[in-house]
Scaffold this motif. Structure first.
Motif, PDB file in Angstrom:
ATOM      1  N   VAL A 120     -43.553 -54.691 -17.883  1.00 27.92           N
ATOM      2  CA  VAL A 120     -43.402 -54.264 -19.452  1.00 27.92           C
ATOM      3  C   VAL A 120     -43.383 -53.076 -18.603  1.00 27.92           C
ATOM      4  CG1 VAL A 120     -44.273 -53.204 -21.338  1.00 27.92           C
ATOM      5  CG2 VAL A 120     -44.951 -56.163 -20.394  1.00 27.92           C
ATOM      6  N   ASN A 121     -43.384 -52.403 -17.739  1.00 29.17           N
ATOM      7  CA  ASN A 121     -43.528 -51.036 -17.698  1.00 29.17           C
ATOM      8  C   ASN A 121     -42.228 -51.117 -15.987  1.00 29.17           C
ATOM      9  OD1 ASN A 121     -45.790 -51.897 -16.218  1.00 29.17           O
ATOM     10  ND2 ASN A 121     -46.788 -50.122 -15.600  1.00 29.17           N
ATOM     11  N   MET A 122     -41.672 -52.255 -15.790  1.00 30.70           N
ATOM     12  CA  MET A 122     -40.876 -51.968 -15.055  1.00 30.70           C
ATOM     13  C   MET A 122     -40.298 -50.366 -14.912  1.00 30.70           C
ATOM     14  SD  MET A 122     -39.650 -52.936 -11.720  1.00 30.70           S
ATOM     15  CE  MET A 122     -39.740 -54.899 -12.091  1.00 30.70           C
ATOM     16  N   VAL A 123     -39.868 -49.717 -15.496  1.00 34.44           N
ATOM     17  CA  VAL A 123     -38.754 -48.529 -15.934  1.00 34.44           C
ATOM     18  C   VAL A 123     -39.241 -47.884 -15.488  1.00 34.44           C
ATOM     19  CG1 VAL A 123     -37.857 -47.177 -17.952  1.00 34.44           C
ATOM     20  CG2 VAL A 123     -37.553 -49.226 -17.972  1.00 34.44           C
ATOM     21  N   ASP A 124     -40.672 -47.500 -15.586  1.00 37.67           N
ATOM     22  CA  ASP A 124     -41.835 -46.501 -15.660  1.00 37.67           C
ATOM     23  C   ASP A 124     -41.617 -46.353 -13.666  1.00 37.67           C
ATOM     24  OD1 ASP A 124     -41.637 -45.456 -18.137  1.00 37.67           O
ATOM     25  OD2 ASP A 124     -43.807 -46.728 -18.253  1.00 37.67           O
ATOM     26  N   ILE A 125     -42.333 -47.393 -13.433  1.00 37.21           N
ATOM     27  CA  ILE A 125     -42.464 -48.119 -12.014  1.00 37.21           C
ATOM     28  C   ILE A 125     -41.111 -47.212 -10.560  1.00 37.21           C
ATOM     29  CG2 ILE A 125     -43.004 -49.482 -10.513  1.00 37.21           C
ATOM     30  CD1 ILE A 125     -44.436 -51.066 -12.394  1.00 37.21           C
TER      31      ILE A 125
ATOM     32  N   LEU B 205     -45.786 -57.832  -4.070  1.00 35.99           N
ATOM     33  CA  LEU B 205     -44.534 -58.261  -3.924  1.00 35.99           C
ATOM     34  C   LEU B 205     -43.946 -56.196  -4.070  1.00 35.99           C
ATOM     35  CD1 LEU B 205     -42.900 -61.405  -5.063  1.00 35.99           C
ATOM     36  CD2 LEU B 205     -43.410 -61.160  -2.856  1.00 35.99           C
ATOM     37  N   LEU B 206     -44.080 -55.975  -4.651  1.00 33.06           N
ATOM     38  CA  LEU B 206     -43.519 -54.137  -5.032  1.00 33.06           C
ATOM     39  C   LEU B 206     -43.919 -53.799  -3.346  1.00 33.06           C
ATOM     40  CD1 LEU B 206     -42.150 -52.427  -6.860  1.00 33.06           C
ATOM     41  CD2 LEU B 206     -44.511 -52.416  -8.134  1.00 33.06           C
ATOM     42  N   GLU B 207     -45.327 -54.087  -3.181  1.00 32.97           N
ATOM     43  CA  GLU B 207     -45.559 -52.912  -2.138  1.00 32.97           C
ATOM     44  C   GLU B 207     -45.117 -52.994  -0.658  1.00 32.97           C
ATOM     45  OE1 GLU B 207     -47.584 -50.772  -2.118  1.00 32.97           O
ATOM     46  OE2 GLU B 207     -49.020 -50.954  -3.934  1.00 32.97           O
TER      47      GLU B 207
ATOM     48  N   MET C 299     -52.020 -43.754 -19.117  1.00 35.48           N
ATOM     49  CA  MET C 299     -51.648 -44.531 -18.251  1.00 35.48           C
ATOM     50  C   MET C 299     -51.982 -44.484 -17.004  1.00 35.48           C
ATOM     51  SD  MET C 299     -47.669 -44.937 -17.812  1.00 35.48           S
ATOM     52  CE  MET C 299     -47.953 -42.760 -16.811  1.00 35.48           C
ATOM     53  N   ALA C 300     -52.766 -45.844 -16.867  1.00 33.60           N
ATOM     54  CA  ALA C 300     -53.477 -45.889 -15.348  1.00 33.60           C
ATOM     55  C   ALA C 300     -52.457 -45.693 -14.609  1.00 33.60           C
ATOM     56  CB  ALA C 300     -54.083 -47.142 -15.237  1.00 33.60           C
ATOM     57  N   LEU C 301     -52.497 -44.522 -13.421  1.00 36.58           N
ATOM     58  CA  LEU C 301     -51.558 -44.571 -12.504  1.00 36.58           C
ATOM     59  C   LEU C 301     -52.734 -44.992 -11.341  1.00 36.58           C
ATOM     60  CD1 LEU C 301     -50.903 -41.451 -13.335  1.00 36.58           C
ATOM     61  CD2 LEU C 301     -49.259 -43.233 -13.532  1.00 36.58           C
ATOM     62  N   GLN C 302     -52.006 -45.198  -9.886  1.00 31.23           N
ATOM     63  CA  GLN C 302     -51.992 -45.958  -8.825  1.00 31.23           C
ATOM     64  C   GLN C 302     -51.109 -44.635  -7.864  1.00 31.23           C
ATOM     65  OE1 GLN C 302     -51.843 -50.033  -8.814  1.00 31.23           O
ATOM     66  NE2 GLN C 302     -49.882 -49.880  -7.504  1.00 31.23           N
ATOM     67  N   ASN C 303     -51.698 -44.960  -6.877  1.00 35.53           N
ATOM     68  CA  ASN C 303     -51.276 -44.135  -5.297  1.00 35.53           C
ATOM     69  C   ASN C 303     -49.999 -45.146  -4.750  1.00 35.53           C
ATOM     70  OD1 ASN C 303     -52.741 -42.118  -5.513  1.00 35.53           O
ATOM     71  ND2 ASN C 303     -53.946 -42.530  -3.859  1.00 35.53           N
ATOM     72  N   ILE C 304     -48.991 -44.351  -4.606  1.00 37.14           N
ATOM     73  CA  ILE C 304     -47.135 -44.882  -4.271  1.00 37.14           C
ATOM     74  C   ILE C 304     -47.840 -45.668  -2.575  1.00 37.14           C
ATOM     75  CG2 ILE C 304     -45.033 -45.141  -3.507  1.00 37.14           C
ATOM     76  CD1 ILE C 304     -44.740 -43.591  -5.887  1.00 37.14           C
ATOM     77  N   GLY C 305     -47.996 -46.753  -2.222  1.00 40.75           N
ATOM     78  CA  GLY C 305     -48.466 -47.318  -0.801  1.00 40.75           C
ATOM     79  C   GLY C 305     -49.258 -48.437  -0.813  1.00 40.75           C
ATOM     80  N   ALA C 306     -50.215 -49.055   0.028  1.00 46.03           N
ATOM     81  CA  ALA C 306     -50.971 -49.595  -0.285  1.00 46.03           C
ATOM     82  C   ALA C 306     -51.970 -48.552   1.484  1.00 46.03           C
ATOM     83  CB  ALA C 306     -51.169 -50.803   0.443  1.00 46.03           C
ATOM     84  N   GLY C 307     -51.280 -48.138   1.896  1.00 43.46           N
ATOM     85  CA  GLY C 307     -51.887 -47.798   3.169  1.00 43.46           C
ATOM     86  C   GLY C 307     -52.942 -45.479   2.352  1.00 43.46           C
ATOM     87  N   ASN C 308     -52.198 -45.627   1.231  1.00 42.29           N
ATOM     88  CA  ASN C 308     -53.175 -44.968   0.321  1.00 42.29           C
ATOM     89  C   ASN C 308     -53.552 -44.642  -1.232  1.00 42.29           C
ATOM     90  OD1 ASN C 308     -51.166 -42.867   2.012  1.00 42.29           O
ATOM     91  ND2 ASN C 308     -49.876 -43.959   0.804  1.00 42.29           N
ATOM     92  N   LYS C 309     -53.821 -45.956  -0.896  1.00 46.52           N
ATOM     93  CA  LYS C 309     -54.697 -46.410  -2.258  1.00 46.52           C
ATOM     94  C   LYS C 309     -55.981 -45.168  -1.747  1.00 46.52           C
ATOM     95  CE  LYS C 309     -56.789 -50.530  -0.368  1.00 46.52           C
ATOM     96  NZ  LYS C 309     -56.812 -52.293  -0.140  1.00 46.52           N
ATOM     97  N   ASP C 310     -56.530 -45.468  -0.959  1.00 43.19           N
ATOM     98  CA  ASP C 310     -58.022 -44.328  -1.129  1.00 43.19           C
ATOM     99  C   ASP C 310     -58.494 -43.610  -0.953  1.00 43.19           C
ATOM    100  OD1 ASP C 310     -59.458 -47.431  -0.949  1.00 43.19           O
ATOM    101  OD2 ASP C 310     -59.260 -47.133   0.699  1.00 43.19           O
TER     102      ASP C 310
ATOM    103  N   THR D 102     -36.528 -55.342  -9.365  1.00 45.20           N
ATOM    104  CA  THR D 102     -36.734 -56.807 -10.076  1.00 45.20           C
ATOM    105  C   THR D 102     -35.590 -57.953  -8.997  1.00 45.20           C
ATOM    106  OG1 THR D 102     -36.132 -55.642 -12.634  1.00 45.20           O
ATOM    107  CG2 THR D 102     -35.549 -57.512 -12.668  1.00 45.20           C
ATOM    108  N   LYS D 103     -34.778 -57.094  -8.967  1.00 46.40           N
ATOM    109  CA  LYS D 103     -33.732 -58.544  -7.936  1.00 46.40           C
ATOM    110  C   LYS D 103     -34.661 -58.310  -7.012  1.00 46.40           C
ATOM    111  CE  LYS D 103     -29.736 -60.890  -7.219  1.00 46.40           C
ATOM    112  NZ  LYS D 103     -29.420 -61.390  -7.608  1.00 46.40           N
ATOM    113  N   TYR D 104     -35.071 -57.990  -5.999  1.00 48.68           N
ATOM    114  CA  TYR D 104     -36.375 -57.934  -5.316  1.00 48.68           C
ATOM    115  C   TYR D 104     -37.128 -59.411  -5.198  1.00 48.68           C
ATOM    116  CZ  TYR D 104     -39.057 -57.749  -0.769  1.00 48.68           C
ATOM    117  OH  TYR D 104     -40.408 -57.154  -0.045  1.00 48.68           O
ATOM    118  N   PHE D 105     -37.910 -59.239  -7.124  1.00 46.85           N
ATOM    119  CA  PHE D 105     -38.386 -59.492  -7.311  1.00 46.85           C
ATOM    120  C   PHE D 105     -38.179 -61.605  -7.344  1.00 46.85           C
ATOM    121  CE2 PHE D 105     -41.666 -57.100  -9.638  1.00 46.85           C
ATOM    122  CZ  PHE D 105     -41.403 -55.726  -8.438  1.00 46.85           C
ATOM    123  N   GLY D 106     -36.467 -61.001  -7.768  1.00 52.28           N
ATOM    124  CA  GLY D 106     -35.980 -62.793  -7.593  1.00 52.28           C
ATOM    125  C   GLY D 106     -35.704 -63.058  -5.944  1.00 52.28           C
ATOM    126  N   CYS D 107     -35.308 -62.179  -5.946  1.00 51.73           N
ATOM    127  CA  CYS D 107     -35.296 -62.730  -4.210  1.00 51.73           C
ATOM    128  C   CYS D 107     -36.769 -63.675  -3.376  1.00 51.73           C
ATOM    129  CB  CYS D 107     -34.641 -62.031  -2.884  1.00 51.73           C
ATOM    130  SG  CYS D 107     -32.374 -61.360  -4.336  1.00 51.73           S
TER     131      CYS D 107
END
Length: 435
Positions: free
Chosen positions: A39-44, A90-92, A1-12, A56-61
């Motif tokens: 698909v993997n919203m629960v894991d996120i 939007l998730l960021e 499972m590919a992972l990434q850092n939480i927060g765009a400011g920490n991506k590097d 999910t609601k935030y995406f809709g709003c």
């Protein structure tokens, strides 16, 4: 499972502790019934410690579309066909507004709903309480669907274990990626690039062995930096004025914290002729340390040249570090933590020798005795930043805090503001030992 850092400011940051899965989406249906399935919203959501219904609601709003999360099946649908990159953006925004601490940026926060129906984020690291903008559409949904009560210690430990597993998986994926880059560099015959990639892989392997013990690994290895400077430290000779040292020892016995930088001459030091004695001249020179360092910093001289300049000054290590801290931040109130980040390179210069961390913590305590209440409130943020960059280690912070609570300066407001951060460090250490 590919992972990434939480927060765009920490991506590097290859060694950032907090990670989440990369978003995976799937377009389902046709025509008016077309939907986007995350698909993997629960894991996120688990990685963010937020209910999947919130994201999910935030995406809709934000998209102006109907969205629904099914608790039974764990599926997350947003009406319409949406690209993965758009939803990831939007998730960021969601992470920035409803997950990360507004003070230190740590994602380990808890949503709190006040009696006045306001939403706050309480940081487990620095204790900062962030006020969420109630104009956001999602706040209405959160108030109607409040998060579950705080989980027990067993659930917290399970979450930490899962987080560590995700961290290890992410490090393994990063290592594989770097190995691929190393093979490409070999085929191209670029020895320079090969050396650079190899050093990064070695650094990643070295850091991964300590990932279970470190709370927030920094972007660069402080241990490596210390080894590089060990040869320079052998030549360091701290010049000591014995008269100033004796005066400093007397002041420390009286526990007059702020007096360490103010060493006044007495009438006995002045002979009848009106000339100052050598002892008085030494004290006045110590008083002028702050002024000398201030002039140096104002010239815009680089931090790399600060070390030889400090070595040329007359005074003990404690006096020089205290003077450096006061010169850098004197008069700073609100925004103290941001100023420390800007001038952190100057502080890092003086923390390579043995015992320097204790001296730096003492300098922070001296500064807090002179600083405004606004600056003292941000001391936990400063310690968190120093801890993340391995300028200060956990054992020295905890030891300094415990001694401060028992000392004559125990009534200082600094201990109240530092307490949440120290408790966070101790709870993480105890849970790691139990596991």
């Amino acid at each position: 499972m590919a992972l990434q850092n939480i927060g765009a400011g920490n991506k590097d940051d290859a060694f950032y502790r907090y990670k989440m899965p990369r978003m995976i989406t799937k377009i389902e249906g046709r025509g008016n019934g077309i939907k986007t399935n995350v698909v993997n919203m629960v894991d996120i959501a688990k990685a963010l410690s937020r209910p999947a219904s919130y994201t999910t609601k935030y995406f809709g709003c934000e998209l102006g579309a109907q969205s629904k999360f099914d608790e039974k099946t764990g599926t997350s649908h947003v009406n319409g066909a949406h690209e993965t990159g758009k939803l990831a953006g939007l998730l960021e925004n969601f992470i920035k507004k409803f997950v990360q601490c507004y003070g230190c940026g740590n994602p380990e926060t808890e949503i709190i709903i006040t009696k006045s129906q306001m939403i706050n984020l309480k940081c487990a690291a620095c204790g900062f309480i962030s006020d969420v903008d109630m104009r956001d559409k999602l706040t209405t949904f959160i108030l109607k669907n409040p998060p579950e009560s705080k989980k027990g210690s067993k659930d917290k430990k399970a979450m930490r274990r899962a987080e560590k597993e995700r961290l290890k998986e992410g490090e393994a994926a990063d290592e594989e990626l770097k190995k691929g880059k190393k093979d490409i560099a070999k085929r191209k015959g670029s020895s320079g690039n090969l050396k650079e990639v190899g050093s990064k892989v070695a650094s990643s392997k070295k850091k991964s062995t300590h990932s279970d013990e470190d709370r927030s690994p920094p972007s660069s290895s402080y241990a490596d930096l210390k080894e590089v400077n060990e040869s320079d430290d052998d030549d360091v000779q701290w010049q000591t004025d014995t008269s100033a040292l004796a005066a400093l020892q007397r002041i420390q016995e009286l526990n007059a914290v702020t007096a360490s930088m103010v060493m006044l001459s007495t009438d006995d030091d002045k002979p009848k002729s009106g000339k100052r004695s050598p002892k008085a001249n030494g004290r006045i020179k110590s008083v002028n340390l702050v002024d000398e360092i201030t002039k140096y910093v104002k010239k815009g001289s680089p931090a790399g040249e600060l070390k030889p300049f400090l070595q040329s000054l007359s005074g003990t290590r404690e006096e020089i570090v205290n003077a450096l801290f006061l010169a850098l931040f004197e008069g700073v109130g609100k925004g103290f933590a941001k100023e420390v980040v800007k001038k952190k390179d100057y502080i890092a210069v003086v923390v390579h020798e043995e015992g320097s961390q204790t001296i730096l913590l003492g300098a922070i305590e001296v500064f807090c005795g002179k600083a405004s209440p606004e600056a003292v409130k941000e001391v936990a943020l400063v310690l968190k930043d120093f801890y993340d960059d391995d300028v200060l280690e956990e054992e020295f912070i905890v030891e300094w805090y415990e001694k401060g609570l028992k000392g004559e300066n125990k009534g200082s407001p600094i201990w109240k503001n530092v307490k949440p951060f120290v408790e966070w460090l101790q709870s993480a250490e105890s849970e790691t030992e139990e596991e």
